[in-house]
Every structure is written in structure tokens, then in C-alpha cells.
Design a protein around this motif. Structure first.
Motif, PDB file in Angstrom:
ATOM      1  N   ASN A   1      38.738  40.176  35.765  1.00 46.30           N
ATOM      2  CA  ASN A   1      39.820  40.797  35.432  1.00 46.30           C
ATOM      3  C   ASN A   1      41.315  41.049  35.310  1.00 46.30           C
TER       4      ASN A   1
ATOM      5  N   ILE B   1      44.626  43.112  37.901  1.00 50.30           N
ATOM      6  CA  ILE B   1      45.196  43.289  38.620  1.00 50.30           C
ATOM      7  C   ILE B   1      46.900  42.844  39.459  1.00 50.30           C
TER       8      ILE B   1
ATOM      9  N   ILE C   1      37.844  42.857  43.642  1.00 50.02           N
ATOM     10  CA  ILE C   1      38.382  43.271  42.577  1.00 50.02           C
ATOM     11  C   ILE C   1      38.836  41.839  41.377  1.00 50.02           C
TER      12      ILE C   1
ATOM     13  N   LEU D   1      43.002  47.233  41.697  1.00 52.52           N
ATOM     14  CA  LEU D   1      43.232  47.202  39.989  1.00 52.52           C
ATOM     15  C   LEU D   1      42.418  47.903  39.043  1.00 52.52           C
TER      16      LEU D   1
END
Ligand SMILES: Nc1ncnc2c1ncn2[C@@H]1O[C@H](COP(=O)(O)OP(=O)(O)OP(=O)(O)O)[C@@H](O)[C@H]1O
Ligand SMILES: [Mg+2]
Lengths: 232, 796
Positions: B53, B57, B131, B227
Motif C-alpha cells: 500500500n 503510507i 502497514i 496507513l
């Protein structure tokens, strides 16, 4: 003026050795006009180049007045040449990037003649050669005859003692050829010694003496009576 | 048709071996350098890539705006960790990661140390793993690091401690002297191109200060990541973040307008203000700088190509003429010439790959292992190479192809095409451009080297010769031994002076803080608070100019300040400062002495306002002045003594001067890169020049022969041939100077202490280039000038 003894010149290439000059003996007096004739490849140009210090022979002697020239080093040869000799080539050998005026001026520059005097000398000779209105042109813009006259002018502008001409009419038609020959004769009459290579007996008839070469030897000499008498 | 083209191309290249060689060598060196730079840049851009992701982040960072300056930190205040997720809308997950150092041990059943090592550890909250999508080697621990006294190890660490990942699970590692940590998971090693060199991660629950509530304490090891919820970016939560900042900092009256900001994960490696755990950042400017050098390199090499090809074009005029008479179209001719160029380019690329492969280890060495590159690292590298070949082929081949295919057949057949020798030919302009580039690089190189020399030779205002800094354990137990340690150190022959302190006088590791001066809160600057014992001044030769030094004490009872501090609080006479109160710790402490200024930071920065006071709890280092003659013996004895007194700790020592010079590592690397690439460009330029000279000399053989017959000496001929080249290089110098001035001046402005930029680097660059030019062209022109004349005149 010139005494040549036992001159030998050998060209070595990868495959073969060519003896271009094979024991030449020759004398040229001051003020003489000598023609050199002979079949193609007999060594005429080679001889002329040696006389002009453009090429070095293997052995022999070459005296100019009293100086032995073959022992000179490069710099001395170059100095001697530019003070005493002028050249005329069959293919003119003018520098394409320079104008007629500049081409003629060049030897004077190398002889360190001051600019003012250079201009005078060049203009004088341009007048004599009948190429006045061409002085700003580039060689490519001239006819062959005109180009050769420029080349002769360039050879004469330093007032050399000896002029060497290698088939000066070779690339010219007969009319232009005669013009050049007449120029050379005039020059000879003012006291300049001339050695000329030629294939044409017509051209040779302008000279005092004809030397015949074959296979690097002098095989015969003929004095051109009419001319010699004139000289005497 | 193509096959025929190929055949003709190959024959032509072979016929002109000399020029082909120059072309290929120049191009391949240029391309190799380009490839290396590309590999390097790609590697830098690949930092922290591939995390699932990654675009959601963010790192929380802290910023201060004082009246006189701004300050930045990569970290956050501890209490922010707890409340951020609840107070800011849009955060899906958040995790703190705090870096600390500690000794780790693995003990056998009897309690003996099997293993003992100083390690960097990270306290992390469990969500960190989610995360960042960390990959587990062992079965994913369900509650990874949610309990106190648990630890996760990297594969390498697990192998080192326990042999392998599986056996490590459930085992115990001891942190510091007595905190046991149970291994709850082993994760895959972090890649080298990561800003997170994580090896040992301890559960945040274990962190002793996890309940800290100081909102204005920001310690650089305390990073915090979030996140964002799916579909959100930093922009979307700006408002919420502003409220958070107001509530927690402004309303709490935290000094310096402190706020938190968010920085995207992929920007961390390129941060100019914020450091990170890998201590590895590179500014975008540096990357652009390198890219420009790469472009310079390839342009220089292409210019060689264009120059040599167009120069040779004239030799091919006849071929072109004949082909045209036979009915060849211009397009077909261009295609043929381009084929030739691509053949050369392709050959150059192959050689370039070999050269690059050979140079990669050197390059990695230069960066001390912080860079790991390879030709086969990523498919995009091949795409780049392909594009490079296309780019160079077109750039270098197109113009010559246009020129050559454009000859009029009538003139071409008679060989009457002449080079435009007079005037401003494209070739001349290109040579000027090429040399301008080389000269700019030469000047930059000289300036970088001079500045480095200047920085290293500058008097810093203190004497650190033969001063060694060693680590000093500073927990409450060790502190009890300090006194006797110092006494015993001084007894070692060869140890002249000892001082316990925070760090050397020039050090980035000194805290700064805001303060009140004589009861009035200062808003202009933060004071750096240096802690050292009373022997510090004598040991480093710091000169007192007013008042006195403090007497032996465990805590601060008086400040010694520097001249800059006085200047900043507008006191001109040092005597006037004595007795004035500074409050930076909640306690009013008087100024008792003033010392002469010394450089307390790298020469890129100005001298700070400084207080020096006693402060036993901050003495992390012992400075030891050694006798020059007994340097090595004493060094060994100090270490032995240290180990006997602090057996549970790990000894560290380094000479102060080494450390100071280490601060300019980036600049040094840059200096080396400049030197190498300047060298490459100069080399390429000069072989190009040599090629061009060879060509001109050949072109002008007949002219030279005539001139020689007419009496020109060798020297005159050499002079004539060299003249135009020297003129071009001279003009290139004039073109390069202003550009180089702007570049180096800009770079020097990054230093608070910079050398005087005078005319010498410029003149030197001119002399160097003119001299090499003279040498390069003379070699060739001399050969041409002494060559046998007659042959050139004989045949037409
Ligand atoms: N540079 C050279 N290398 C090798 N052989 C040469 C060279 N120059 C001339 N020769 C050879 O030397 C011989 C004499 O050549 P030269 O040029 O003197 O002849 P020439 O009499 O002037 O002929 P032409 O009337 O055709 O001009 C010839 O066999 C020629 O092949
Ligand atoms: Mg001949």
C-alpha cells in the motif's frame, strides 16, 4: 650551375624495387634551358624531384654552383629550396582555397618578404602574366591555361635562380601550351636557368639542349643549334 | 537490400578502421558511463518500492518555525503516537517505530554469554507489520509483538543468534543487562534499497517511556507511520491534521510553532530536511545533476560521431554520386548510412556493457556498500539500453545521413565536393559545445577539490590532534565507576589529558533548545547545550576570553558561552554577559565565562550560540589526549582498562579528526565522481579531436605538400593545422566560463565557510585544455607535416 654525378634512386615498395635513376651524370650551365625527354617511367620526374630537393637519392652527388646539396638536412634543404628554386607542375598544384593573388603571394610569405613589397611583386608579375582581372578568383574558376600561368607566376615571383618544370604543358591544348612555353623562354632570356621535363619535341625545341633518358640512364644529348647560337 | 546495405556498411567501417575505432571507443565509454549513472539513479529511485500500500503510507514528521529559522525532525513527540489515530480522521492504521541502541546477549543454560553484541533495536507497534506488509519466514505470529518482552528477528539475526529461523522461535534474547525478550517471529531480511534497515524489532509494550507525555520533546529516533484509509491521500486529511496540531501543540503552548506534517513513504529517501533510519538519503538535485552529466556524456560522444562522419562524408561523395546516377533514392541512401551508424552504436553498446560490468564493483566501493547495482537487476535496464542505442543512433546518424545523401551527383562524381573550411561550419560549433562541456566539468572538479581542501585545512578554533573519543557507559551503575576510571586512565603512560563529555567540540549530536535570557523568552534562536566536565576546555584548547570556567561538579552550576551566543543576544562586551541568567532547563543558571568561537558544526553551517556546562548524566564519551610518540601503545592499554571496568559493554574508539573529516563523505564522493566523469568526457573529446585532426590532415595533404614545396617549414605547417583547433578550444573556454561560474558558485553557497572563488580554476582549466589540445593535434599535424611531399603532388 648544376653538376650531378652518379645519381641513384631506388623506390622500394612492399612487392618490388624500382631503380628509377641508375647512375645519372649531368651538367647544367647557368642561364641554360634544358629539356629532359624519354619514355614514360624512365625516371624524368624523379630526376627533377631530386634536383628540386623534394626527394632524396640513395647515392651520388649534386652540386649547385659550389654547394653539395645532398648532405643538407631537412631544414637546410627547405631553406635552400625556397631561396633558389621555383616549380611548375603538370597539374598546376594550386591551393583551391586561396585566390590567385594569395597563391602567388605564398612563396613570398615563406621567404619572409614584408607585406608591402609582396603586394608590389605579386601585382607586377600578375601584370606580366596577363591575368590582372583574375587576381581575386579561385583556381577552380580559371581555365587550365590560366591556372598554369598562375603556377608559373608563383614559381617566378621569388626570382629563383633555377626553375624546374615537369610537363608544364601536359594538361593544356596547343594554344595555351605555346603561351606557357613563350613565358618560359622570356624568363630564360632574363637569365633564369630552366630544367623542363616534356614529352613534346615541339616544346623541347624551345630549349638549348635536350637530354634523353632511358631506364634511369642518360642515353644521349642533343644541342639545339638554333637556340644555342642565340645564347652565344 | 538490407543485406546489401549491411555488407557495404561493414566494408566501409573496415576500410576506415581508424575512425571506426575512435567512434566505437568514444561511444562505448560514453555509453558505459551513462549506463552506470542510469543504474545508480534507478537504484536510488527504487528505494522502498514494492510495498503493497505504498501510496497510502505516510510518515509523521515535525516542523518548527522560529522567528529566525525553521527546524525539522523526522520524528514525533511520544504522546502523539497514542492519540493520532483517534484524533485524525482517515487513518486506518498507525504504528510507532523507535530506534535505540542496546547490548543483546544470548545465554546458555548456565547463564553464560554465548553471544554478546551492540545492536540497533527498534521498538515497534504491532500494526507496523501490517502497514508495511512484512513477510514472515515462520508461521505468521498471530499477536506479533503485542505483548511486552517479545522480539521479532530478521532472518540474518536469527541465524546469527540461533543458527536458523525455526530454532529461534520461542528462544530468549537478553536486552541490556536484564530484560528478557522472547522471539515470537522471524521476518525476511529487508532489502538493501530500503530506508528501514530493520534487524531486531522489540514490542512497543516493552519500551520503558511509552507513556511519556512531553509534547515538545522530539527525539530523532522516534518515527511514526500511518496507513490512510483506502482512496485517501495526505490532502484529504489536511484539515483534520491541522486541528490535531492546534489542539496538541498550539493550545498546549508548545514553543516554536511546532506542528506535525505528513511525508509520503516514497519521498523519504529523497528528503532534504528529514533523515531516516538508514541514514541514506539523496536529494533530487543530486539525481538531476547526475542525469545531466549522463546527458553531457552521451552528447559528447555523439558529437564525435557526427563530426567524424560528416568529415568523412566527402570521401564518400563519389560513391553517393554513382549510386544516384544508378537510380538510388535519397531515402535509400539515408537508410544505408543509418544502418552504418546503428552497427557502430550496437557494437559500442556491447562494449559498454562489458565496461559497465567491470566498473560496477568500483562504483559500489565508492559508496561504501550503500549502493547495490547490476546490469540484470531489472528489465527496465534493458529498455534503457535499447532506447540509448536508438537515441544515439538517430542523434549521431541522422545529420551525417542527410548531408551525405544530399550531394548533387554531378559534383559528387567529379569529386568536386569541398568541405566548407571557412566560416562557421556545424562541425566547429559542435567542437566548441563539446569542449565547453568538458571545461565546465574541469572547472567544477577543480573547485570541488579546492573547497574540500579548504574545509579540511580551515582552523576550527579547537585542537583535536591526537584526541581519541571512546564510548563511556552512562547508566547509574556505570556512573559510579567514572571517577576511578578517569584516575586510572590518567595513570596510563602516554595518556596526557582526559575529559568526560557529550561529544567532541564539532559534533552534530548536541541537543538544542529554546531558552529564556535574563527572564525574557528568546524567540530568535535555539541554544545548543553542550555538556562536558571541567577538563574539556584545556584538552581541546578552547580559549577563555572573559570570566572563569566552571569548577568540578556533577550538574550545571554555571554556563560558559561562546562569542556567537553573545552576538545573538546583542551583547558586545563579554564582561557584560557575566552573571546574566539563562534558563533552558527550567532552572536559571548564570553565565560565568565566555570562550572564543570555534566551529561546532560542519563548515556547511554557521557557528551556533552555545552553552557549555557540567552534566554528568550526559557524558557518553571520554575524550583522551594521547602523547604522539606513544599513540599505539596507549591506545591498547586504554582499551584493556576499559574492558576490565565495563565488562558488560562494548568498546568503541575513534580519533576526532577522522570523525570530522567523515562529515564531508558526500562531498568527497561527489568530488571523485566529478573527477571520473570529467576525465571520461575529456578523454572522449580529445580522441574526437584527434580523429578530426587526422581527417583534416588527410584532406589537406596536397595543400601541405604544395606549401612545403614553396618553402614552408615543418613548424609553419604544424602551426597552420593547429591554429583553428586552438581557436575553437579557446572559444569553448569563453563559452564555458560563465556557465561554470554559475554552477560552482551555487554549489559553494551551500557552505557557510567557502573558499574565495577566484579566477584560477578558470585559467587552469584553460591551460589544461589548450595544452592537451596542442599535444593532441600536434602529434597528428607533425606527422602530416613531415610526410613525404612528392607523392601527394604527383597524382591527381
Ligand atoms: N613513389 C614511388 N614509389 C615506387 N615507385 C615509384 C615511385 N615514384 C616513381 N616510381 C617508379 O620509378 C620509375 C620512374 O618514375 P618517374 O615518375 O620518374 O617516371 P617518368 O619518367 O616521370 O614517367 P612519366 O613520363 O610517365 O611521367 C617508374 O618505374 C615508377 O614506377
Ligand atoms: Mg613524370
Amino acid at each position: 650551375m648544376i653538376t650531378i654525378e652518379n645519381l641513384e634512386k631506388v623506390y622500394k615498395t612492399e612487392e618490388i624495387e624500382t631503380t628509377a635513376l641508375n647512375g645519372i651524370n649531368l651538367h647544367v650551365a647557368t642561364g641554360e634551358f634544358v629539356s629532359i625527354m624519354g619514355p614514360s617511367g624512365c625516371g624524368k620526374s624523379t630526376l627533377l624531384n631530386v634536383m628540386g630537393l623534394l626527394d632524396k637519392p640513395e647515392s651520388g652527388s649534386y652540386k649547385f654552383i659550389d654547394t653539395e646539396l645532398l648532405t643538407l638536412n631537412d631544414r637546410e634543404r627547405s631553406n635552400f629550396r625556397k631561396r633558389n628554386m621555383g616549380f611548375v607542375f603538370q597539374n598546376f598544384n594550386l591551393i583551391d582555397e586561396l585566390t590567385v593573388f594569395e597563391n602567388i603571394e605564398l612563396p613570398l610569405i615563406y621567404n619572409k618578404v614584408p607585406a608591402g613589397e609582396r603586394k608590389k611583386l605579386v601585382n607586377e608579375i600578375i601584370g606580366r602574366m596577363n591575368i590582372v582581372n583574375r587576381s581575386g578568383h579561385f583556381p577552380q574558376q580559371l581555365s587550365g591555361g590560366q591556372q598554369q600561368r598562375v603556377a608559373v607566376a608563383r614559381a617566378l615571383v621569388t626570382k629563383p635562380k633555377l626553375v624546374l618544370a615537369d610537363e608544364p604543358t601536359g594538361n593544356l591544348d596547343s594554344t595555351h601550351g605555346n603561351e606557357v612555353m613563350e613565358l618560359l623562354c622570356e624568363l630564360n632570356e632574363t637569365g633564369t636557368t630552366i630544367v623542363m621535363v616534356t614529352h613534346s619535341s615541339h616544346d623541347a625545341s624551345f630549349s638549348n639542349r635536350i637530354i634523353n633518358l632511358k631506364d634511369g640512364h642518360v642515353i644521349s644529348e642533343k644541342i639545339n643549334k638554333g637556340k644555342t647560337e642565340e645564347l652565344i | 537490400m538490407f543485406k546489401l546495405n549491411l555488407k557495404i556498411a561493414l566494408r566501409n567501417l573496415w576500410k576506415n578502421k581508424g575512425y571506426t575505432f575512435i567512434n566505437v571507443i568514444g561511444l562505448s565509454i560514453g555509453m558505459a558511463s551513462c549506463i552506470l549513472i542510469f543504474l545508480f539513479i534507478r537504484y536510488q529511485l527504487s528505494f522502498d518500492e514494492g510495498i503493497k500500500n505504498e501510496d497510502r503510507i505516510y510518515r509523521f514528521v515535525t516542523e518548527w518555525k522560529y522567528d529566525a529559522f525553521d527546524d525539522y525532525s523526522n520524528a514525533v513527540a511520544i504522546p502523539a503516537v497514542k492519540v493520532a489515530k483517534n484524533e485524525i480522521a482517515g487513518i486506518e492504521k498507525s504504528a510507532a517505530i523507535f530506534r535505540r541502541w542496546s547490548i543483546l546477549r544470548v545465554k546458555d543454560a548456565s547463564g553464560k554469554d554465548l553471544f554478546k553484541q551492540d545492536e540497533t533495536i527498534y521498538y515497534v507497534e504491532p500494526d507496523f507489520f501490517d502497514i508495511f506488509g512484512m513477510r514472515w519466514l515462520t508461521a505468521k505470529p498471530t499477536q506479533a509483538l503485542s505483548q511486552p518482552n517479545t522480539v521479532a528477528l530478521s532472518e540474518t539475526a536469527a541465524q546469527q543468534y540461533f543458527g536458523n529461523a525455526q530454532t529461534a522461535i520461542g528462544k530468549t534474547v537478553t536486552m541490556a543487562n536484564n530484560t528478557p525478550l522472547k522471539v515470537s517471529g522471524v521476518f525476511k531480511d529487508m532489502p538493501k534499497n530500503s530506508s528501514f534497515p530493520l534487524n531486531i524489532m522489540v514490542s512497543y509494550e516493552t519500551y520503558p517511556d511509552k507513556n511519556g507525555d512531553c509534547w515538545d520533546c522530539v527525539s530523532s529516533g522516534n518515527e511514526f507511520y500511518v496507513l490512510l484509509k483506502e482512496g485517501l491521500t495526505a490532502k484529504d486529511i489536511e484539515g483534520s491534521l491541522a486541528q490535531f496540531n492546534k489542539k496538541n501543540y498550539a493550545d498546549r503552548k508548545v514553543a516554536g510553532n511546532q506542528v506535525n506534517k505528513m511525508e509520503a513513504l516514497r519521498d523519504i529517501h529523497f528528503s532534504e530536511h528529514y533523515d531516516n533510519f538508514s541514514y541514506n538519503t539523496i536529494s533530487k538535485t543530486e539525481i538531476y545533476g547526475l542525469a545531466i552529466i549522463a546527458l553531457f556524456l552521451i552528447v559528447t560522444a555523439c558529437i564525435n560521431f557526427v563530426n567524424l562522419s560528416t568529415a568523412q562524408a566527402i570521401n564518400r561523395a563519389k560513391e553517393v554520386g554513382v549510386r544516384k546516377v544508378m537510380g538510388s533514392l535519397r531515402k535509400q541512401l539515408m537508410l544505408q548510412f543509418l544502418t552504418e551508424t546503428f552497427l557502430v552504436t550496437l557494437a559500442a553498446m556491447l562494449i559498454a556493457c562489458v565496461l559497465a560490468e567491470l566498473a560496477i564493483p568500483q562504483m559500489e566501493n565508492l559508496f561504501k556498500g550503500t549502493v547495490s547495482i547490476g546490469l540484470f537487476q531489472h528489465p527496465v535496464i534493458f529498455v534503457f539500453m535499447l532506447l540509448l542505442v536508438l537515441f544515439v543512433g538517430l542523434l549521431a546518424g541522422f545529420y551525417p545521413a542527410v548531408v551525405m545523401s544530399g550531394f548533387t551527383p554531378a559534383l559528387a562524381i567529379k569529386n568536386k565536393i569541398t568541405l566548407n573550411t571557412g566560416g562557421l561550419s556545424l562541425r566547429k560549433i559542435l567542437v566548441v559545445v563539446q569542449f565547453s562541456i568538458a571545461i565546465i566539468l574541469i572547472i567544477s572538479t577543480i573547485v570541488v577539490m579546492r573547497q574540500m581542501q579548504y574545509v579540511q585545512q580551515k582552523q576550527l578554533g579547537f585542537n583535536a590532534n591526537e584526541v581519541m573519543m571512546i564510548s563511556l557507559p552512562n547508566d547509574s551503575l556505570s556512573r559510579l565507576k567514572h571517577e576511578s576510571f578517569k584516575e586510572r586512565l590518567l595513570k596510563i603512560p602516554g595518556v596526557n589529558k582526559v575529559s568526560f563529555c557529550q561529544d567532541a567540540p564539532l559534533s552534530p549530536n548536541i541537543n538544542s533548545s529554546d531558552f529564556a535570557f535574563n527572564g525574557i523568552k528568546n524567540k530568535d534562536f535555539e541554544v545548543r547545550r553542550m555538556k562536558a566536565d571541567e577538563d574539556y576546555f584545556d584538552l581541546f584548547d578552547l580559549k577563555l576570553i572573559a570570566g572563569k570556567l566552571f569548577a568540578k561538579s556533577d550538574t550545571a552550576n554555571g554556563y560558559v558561552v561562546n562569542e556567537t551566543f553573545l552576538k545573538k543576544v546583542h551583547i558586545t562586551n563579554p564582561q557584560d554577559a557575566l552573571g546574566k541568567m539563562i534558563n533552558s532547563t527550567g532552572q536559571n543558571i548564570p553565565i560565568i565565562g565566555v570562550i572564543k568561537d570555534f566551529n561546532d558544526l560542519s563548515l556547511k553551517e554557521n557557528i551556533s550560540g552555545l552553552t557549555i556546562s557540567a552534566g554528568k548524566t550526559s557524558y557518553w564519551r571520554a575524550a583522551i589526549k594521547l602523547d604522539t610518540k606513544q599513540l599505539f601503545v596507549a591506545d591498547k592499554k586504554v582499551e584493556a582498562l576499559w574492558n576490565s571496568i565495563f565488562p558488560n559493554y562494548i568498546y568503541y574508539s575513534k580519533f576526532v579528526n577522522e570523525n570530522i573529516n567523515g562529515q564531508y563523505e558526500t562531498e568527497k564522493v561527489m568530488g571523485i565522481l566529478f573527477k571520473v566523469f570529467a576525465g571520461v568526457i575529456i578523454f572522449i573529446s580529445f580522441i574526437g579531436l584527434f580523429g578530426l585532426m587526422s581527417f583534416v590532415a588527410t584532406q589537406r595533404t596536397k595543400e601541405m605538400a604544395i606549401r612545403k614545396v614553396l618553402g614552408a617549414t615543418t613548424f609553419e605547417l604544424v602551426k597552420m593545422l593547429n591554429g583553428s583547433f586552438l581557436l575553437m578550444v579557446f572559444i569553448a573556454n569563453l563559452v564555458a566560463w560563465p556557465v561554470a561560474y554559475l554552477i560552482v558558485n551555487g554549489w559553494l553557497n551551500g557552505f557557510a565557510y567557502r573558499m574565495e572563488l577566484n579566477v584560477w580554476p578558470f585559467v587552469l582549466a584553460m591551460l589544461i585544455t589548450m595544452f592537451i589540445t596542442l599535444l593532441t593535434v600536434s602529434i597528428r599535424s607533425y606527422k602530416a607535416a613531415v610526410a613525404n611531399t612528392i607523392d601527394a603532388l604527383k597524382y591527381e
